[in-house]
Design a protein around this motif. Structure first.
Motif, PDB file in Angstrom:
ATOM      1  N   GLY A 128     -24.776   6.463 -35.995  1.00  5.24           N
ATOM      2  CA  GLY A 128     -24.272   6.305 -37.352  1.00  5.24           C
ATOM      3  C   GLY A 128     -23.110   5.344 -37.519  1.00  5.24           C
ATOM      4  O   GLY A 128     -22.971   4.353 -36.808  1.00  5.24           O
ATOM      5  N   LYS A 129     -22.238   5.673 -38.483  1.00  5.74           N
ATOM      6  CA  LYS A 129     -21.093   4.815 -38.791  1.00  5.74           C
ATOM      7  C   LYS A 129     -20.123   4.740 -37.601  1.00  5.74           C
ATOM      8  O   LYS A 129     -19.473   3.712 -37.395  1.00  5.74           O
ATOM      9  N   ILE A 134     -17.059   1.884 -33.476  1.00  2.00           N
ATOM     10  CA  ILE A 134     -16.621   1.758 -32.088  1.00  2.00           C
ATOM     11  C   ILE A 134     -17.139   0.463 -31.476  1.00  2.00           C
ATOM     12  O   ILE A 134     -16.464  -0.143 -30.629  1.00  2.00           O
ATOM     13  N   ALA A 135     -18.308   0.001 -31.898  1.00  2.00           N
ATOM     14  CA  ALA A 135     -18.807  -1.289 -31.418  1.00  2.00           C
ATOM     15  C   ALA A 135     -17.796  -2.393 -31.736  1.00  2.00           C
ATOM     16  O   ALA A 135     -17.503  -3.248 -30.890  1.00  2.00           O
ATOM     17  N   LYS A 136     -17.228  -2.365 -32.949  1.00  2.00           N
ATOM     18  CA  LYS A 136     -16.217  -3.359 -33.325  1.00  2.00           C
ATOM     19  C   LYS A 136     -14.949  -3.200 -32.485  1.00  2.00           C
ATOM     20  O   LYS A 136     -14.336  -4.193 -32.059  1.00  2.00           O
ATOM     21  N   LYS A 137     -14.564  -1.943 -32.263  1.00  2.00           N
ATOM     22  CA  LYS A 137     -13.370  -1.682 -31.453  1.00  2.00           C
ATOM     23  C   LYS A 137     -13.569  -2.175 -30.020  1.00  2.00           C
ATOM     24  O   LYS A 137     -12.635  -2.707 -29.395  1.00  2.00           O
ATOM     25  N   LEU A 138     -14.774  -2.011 -29.491  1.00  2.00           N
ATOM     26  CA  LEU A 138     -15.054  -2.459 -28.122  1.00  2.00           C
ATOM     27  C   LEU A 138     -15.044  -3.978 -28.023  1.00  2.00           C
ATOM     28  O   LEU A 138     -14.575  -4.539 -27.028  1.00  2.00           O
ATOM     29  N   GLU A 139     -15.554  -4.649 -29.041  1.00  2.00           N
ATOM     30  CA  GLU A 139     -15.505  -6.115 -29.062  1.00  2.00           C
ATOM     31  C   GLU A 139     -14.057  -6.596 -28.999  1.00  2.00           C
ATOM     32  O   GLU A 139     -13.739  -7.586 -28.331  1.00  2.00           O
ATOM     33  N   ILE A 159     -11.198   8.592 -32.160  1.00  2.00           N
ATOM     34  CA  ILE A 159     -12.337   8.537 -33.091  1.00  2.00           C
ATOM     35  C   ILE A 159     -13.476   9.425 -32.594  1.00  2.00           C
ATOM     36  O   ILE A 159     -14.061  10.207 -33.358  1.00  2.00           O
ATOM     37  N   LEU A 160     -13.777   9.333 -31.303  1.00  5.25           N
ATOM     38  CA  LEU A 160     -14.869  10.133 -30.740  1.00  5.25           C
ATOM     39  C   LEU A 160     -14.579  11.623 -30.808  1.00  5.25           C
ATOM     40  O   LEU A 160     -15.499  12.439 -30.979  1.00  5.25           O
TER      41      LEU A 160
END
Length: 288
Positions: A128-129, A134-139, A159-160
């Protein structure tokens, strides 16, 4: 499938590591390690095995794994046919739970983090969102350095620990059958290098630790790390030199000798090869 038990922290010479991986296909064997692991697949597809679960994965797949869960990502057959356009890309975060210390986990504010780590023993699929966030945070985390990496990791874990966009991958925590695994022969080698990089280390010495002939050791080391032993040893030494340049007032010559180099000129040459900067330039850049 034979399980290989290994350790990530000694190999990467850090209790926290953020890696961007780009390969023709995912190459790690079926393995487990004590470090917790967050994996975001940017580009790839196939099947993943996590504990007792076998599931398809594709781009965007994201999981958080607790300590010692066996896992492997297996690309579809087309990835092994030398088709140049296909790539396996992922951002992976490894960290050892012990880095935060016992006192941290006893804080009432850490209650949700404790629950997150306990749930991660079953493996967590992030959807989901929260997946997109988190994908953006990892980038961003891939580009961070020093203490910013720790802050970024804390933000992601926070967040998790709050989200409901997670699903258990296994119905219960995975228990390893002690007769069904082999130990990674290089684990003790990584640890030995980490503890002894300041002194001269010979190929015969580390081959003996791995219980292999020098020729077999070189072949295995290259296969697992994609670099030769000397390259890896220099990376560890230069990594520690960077740390000492940041954290101490030692001179460059002192740091060179303290990191296992017999001459400052050789140290300077290898430092620039590995970092793109001279030791002096690196220190000045950090001080800016």
């Amino acid at each position: 499938m034979k399980l290989e038990k290994t350790k990530i922290s000694p190999y990467l010479n850090s209790p926290i590591s953020v890696l961007f991986r780009e390969e023709p296909f995912f190459q790690a064997p079926f393995h487990s390690h004590p470090e917790l692991e967050l994996v975001y697949v940017k580009e790839s597809f196939g099947k993943r095995i996590i504990g007792n679960s076998v599931t398809n994965f594709e781009s965007g797949d994201m999981v958080f794994l607790g300590s010692d869960i066996p896992h492997v990502w297996l690309n579809d057959e087309i990835y092994y046919q030398n088709i140049n356009k296909l790539k396996a890309k992922a951002i992976v975060v490894y960290f050892n739970k012990d880095i935060f210390g016992t006192a941290f986990y006893e804080l009432k504010e850490a209650k949700k983090i404790n629950s997150l780590f306990e749930n991660a023993k079953k493996g967590l699929a992030i959807t989901g969102k929260t997946n997109k966030l988190i994908a953006k945070k990892l980038e961003q985390l891939v580009e961070k350095q020093n203490f910013e990496v720790i802050l970024g990791l804390f933000e992601i874990l926070s967040i998790l620990s709050e989200t409901s966009d997670v699903n258990f991958i296994n119905t219960e925590s995975y228990t390893t059958n002690l007769d069904s695994y082999k130990k990674d022969r290089l684990t003790d080698v990584y640890q030995y290098i980490k503890e002894n990089y300041k002194k001269e280390i010979s190929l015969d010495e580390v081959a003996q630790i791995a219980n292999l002939t020098p020729t077999s050791f070189c072949r295995m080391f290259k296969s697992k790390t994609k670099k030769n032993f000397i390259e890896y040893l220099n990376e560890i030494r230069i990594s520690n030199a960077c740390k000492q340049l940041i954290e101490t007032d030692m001179s460059i010559s002192e740091i060179a000798y303290n990191c296992g180099y017999k001459t400052v000129s050789n140290f300077n040459k290898l430092f620039k090869k590995n970092t793109g900067n001279t030791p002096k330039g690196y220190k000045n850049k950090i001080a800016e």
